[in-house]
Design an enzyme around this catalytic site. Sequence first.
Site, PDB file in Angstrom:
ATOM      1  N   SER A  48      10.969   6.673  -8.342  1.00  0.00           N
ATOM      2  CA  SER A  48       9.652   6.235  -8.773  1.00  0.00           C
ATOM      3  C   SER A  48       9.130   7.172  -9.849  1.00  0.00           C
ATOM      4  CB  SER A  48       8.680   6.246  -7.593  1.00  0.00           C
ATOM      5  OG  SER A  48       8.940   5.146  -6.764  1.00  0.00           O
ATOM      6  N   HIS A  92       1.534   5.531  -7.912  1.00  0.00           N
ATOM      7  CA  HIS A  92       1.762   5.774  -6.481  1.00  0.00           C
ATOM      8  C   HIS A  92       2.390   7.144  -6.229  1.00  0.00           C
ATOM      9  CE1 HIS A  92       5.887   3.934  -6.999  1.00  0.00           C
ATOM     10  NE2 HIS A  92       6.195   4.759  -6.031  1.00  0.00           N
ATOM     11  N   ASP A 141       1.437   0.725 -12.738  1.00  0.00           N
ATOM     12  CA  ASP A 141       1.740   1.824 -11.821  1.00  0.00           C
ATOM     13  C   ASP A 141       2.068   3.127 -12.566  1.00  0.00           C
ATOM     14  OD1 ASP A 141       2.414   3.372  -9.657  1.00  0.00           O
ATOM     15  OD2 ASP A 141       3.688   1.873  -8.713  1.00  0.00           O
TER      16      ASP A 141
HETATM   17  N1  ARG Z   1       7.512   0.149  -3.330  1.00  0.00           N
HETATM   18  C1  ARG Z   1       7.288   1.215  -4.254  1.00  0.00           C
HETATM   19  C2  ARG Z   1       8.260   2.333  -4.031  1.00  0.00           C
HETATM   20  O1  ARG Z   1       8.580   2.672  -2.930  1.00  0.00           O
HETATM   21  C3  ARG Z   1       5.917   1.769  -4.110  1.00  0.00           C
HETATM   22  C4  ARG Z   1       4.897   0.869  -4.610  1.00  0.00           C
HETATM   23  C5  ARG Z   1       3.523   1.393  -4.383  1.00  0.00           C
HETATM   24  N2  ARG Z   1       2.595   0.281  -4.450  1.00  0.00           N
HETATM   25  C6  ARG Z   1       2.004  -0.253  -3.372  1.00  0.00           C
HETATM   26  N3  ARG Z   1       1.315  -1.353  -3.500  1.00  0.00           N
HETATM   27  N4  ARG Z   1       2.092   0.317  -2.208  1.00  0.00           N
HETATM   28  O2  ARG Z   1       8.700   2.954  -4.963  1.00  0.00           O
END
Ligand code: ARG
Length: 729
Positions: A664, A87, A222
Amino acid sequence: MKKIVTLILGFALVISSQFAKADEGMWIPALLTNNYAEMQRLGLTMTPEQVYSINNSSMKDAIVRLGSGFCTGEVISNQGLILTNHHCGYSAIQKLSTTTANHLKNGYWAKTKADEKPAGFSVSFLVKIVDITDQVLGGVSAKATEEERAGVVAEKSAELKKEYSESDAYSVDIKEMFAGNKYFAYVYEVFGDVRLVGNPPESVGKYGGDTDNWMWPRHTGDFSMFRVYASKENKATKDYSVDNIPYTPKHHLPVSLKGVEQGDFAMIWGFPGSTDRYLSSYGVKNATDIDQPARVKIRRTKLDIYEKYQSQDETVDLMYAAKHAQVANYWKYFIGQTRGLKRLNVEGKKRAEEAAFTQWVNSGDAARKAKFGQVLTMYQDAYKVYDEKILAQTYFGEAIYGVEFTRYAAGLSRLRDMYASLDTMESKEAKAAFQVKIDKTIESYKNGLDAQFKDYYQPIDKEVMVAMLTYYVNDIPESLRPAEFNKLLAKYKNNIAKFVDAVFANSMAVDKDKSAAFLNAPSAKALKKDLGVTYAGMMFNYYMSDLQPMFSDAAAKRDLADRLYIDALFQMNPEKAYAPDANSSMRFTYGQVLEYSPGDAMQYKHFTTMKGILEKYQPGDAEFDLPAGFVEAAKSSNYGEYAKEGEDLRVCFLSNNDITGGNSGSPVINGKGELIGLAFDGNWEAMSGDIAFEPELQRTISVDIRYVLWCIDKLAGAKHIVDEMTLAR
Ligand code: ARG
């Protein structure tokens, strides 16, 4: 016998609860020695110098900031290979994709270095961190007003920034910590040539989609990979160059094949973006009752419109993939955060803390009362303003600027103003000099044309604008909107759809060809009569000159109250180690691999497996489909070194590290400095975490590095990438 067992068990429990410590805190690397003994106790075997040194190569040299901190990455080979989240690479991958070569959908692995593609973002390595508190605050006299203090701080910060910018490739951040009780300089070296090496198909990299986002149990791969390039002399370059070669880093993380078990030491290094752990009870209430519900409503509406068009057309689907993901991520975040804050009664807990603070103030001497006695009143005064007006500001960000063309047109309105200034100039020289500036601005617009319009789909933006302006007009009182805008809308009988029609029919800012035609033959007149530019300009001016100033007193009061409150906390609890809020500067957090209980009678394990991926699999579904060949590869159980004998392949795991957005892509590192996973999310039950850390509930969700390796090696057949790494067995 039974008694002994219970005794031993009891003893073990005492020990483990002692060890399973609440691990709140995003700590400053330069102050590592403060935490070192505890980290050692939890399982760190490296020396402080091996972890963080500014003189010799150390682990910190393998941690990179992506862009100016949108994510974190880590170096995992001696050829500058960078690992981050899927992501995090998402937008870059999308931009490199077309419907016929859809790397986002199908995945991509460069066969040779020549196949690695410019990613369009930079990475920065940390050179050093310096505590500059004394220099910054040294010149602030005890009697200084807030304004004088801010002046000294700004001046000193600018001076120090210059002083530390020893090289052209350096970028220096001056970071305020603890609401201005401390200051640190962060010096980075920026590498502008980064290339995409590979990524799994979206169905792996975003497996579970929005449904699983922010949740455990998770089965998402991811990750994505990039490479840093440097000059032949191994020096940072500002941009991409064909002559550049893979960067030889000072350090790269070995990759562990040894696996991850409950209780194992785990530390995470990276660039957490922002937290608000010292937020007052008033701030919590403002967020849960006013601000966040509005954001959720606006974002949902936008997503519905995106999705309607995305489902009709594959090209549009790809164009809006990254925009959709960005809006959706925080749409769900705010839902979860509001719920979490309420369920855990964070406002009440904050009020109790504030009551303890008041008691401490009242039990002190006259000097203490004089210094801290007004703090809560300042909060009350400030939040009176915020509660009344915050939506006018929130709607600017989410709704007004949530329309794509508006930002672009607001920029063009600056150009219009430049032409107007040119007109008022008398001297020939001044005019000529200013014309050069204008030409430069136009040039930069020309260069930005592709970026603005590559993924721009007019029907979406138009429909979004109608929806956004409808919310704006319905929810924001006329007195908190630009008078000029109210007047302009009245010309269209307050019919928003008619107004938006007119804007889209009469603005270059919604169309690439029209924009290009203007930029090739720019004129003041064309800008002046452009309805989109006129509209965006009036909104922008109002925001800067009217709306922002309405908050300046309240903001100043709140900032001062924050600074005093934190100062008081330090004095109230001199034994306690406080960590500063996240602010996009390098931090580390340490703890353990750890399961949790999401609620009464429930217990979650600390890891997920391939079995779970296959259980969630729904062929043809938008979120739970799997790429061709995945199921066969999974069922062949050809896990090689990536799973332990007789075990299923591990996919994701949990630890009690304290992270937030910006982390992330951060490495999860074991006690020996080896990579065991890749952090990518937090869990639903602790979505309040950016405001209040809940040790029993808050967990970091990471991809097990062995699943990453399996995806590259067995699923994609890109073993040459794995071979670049240093595997620790
Ligand atoms: N919630 C995660 C973050 O902000 C991002 C995940 C991305 N995946 C998704 N299905 N949108 O770090």
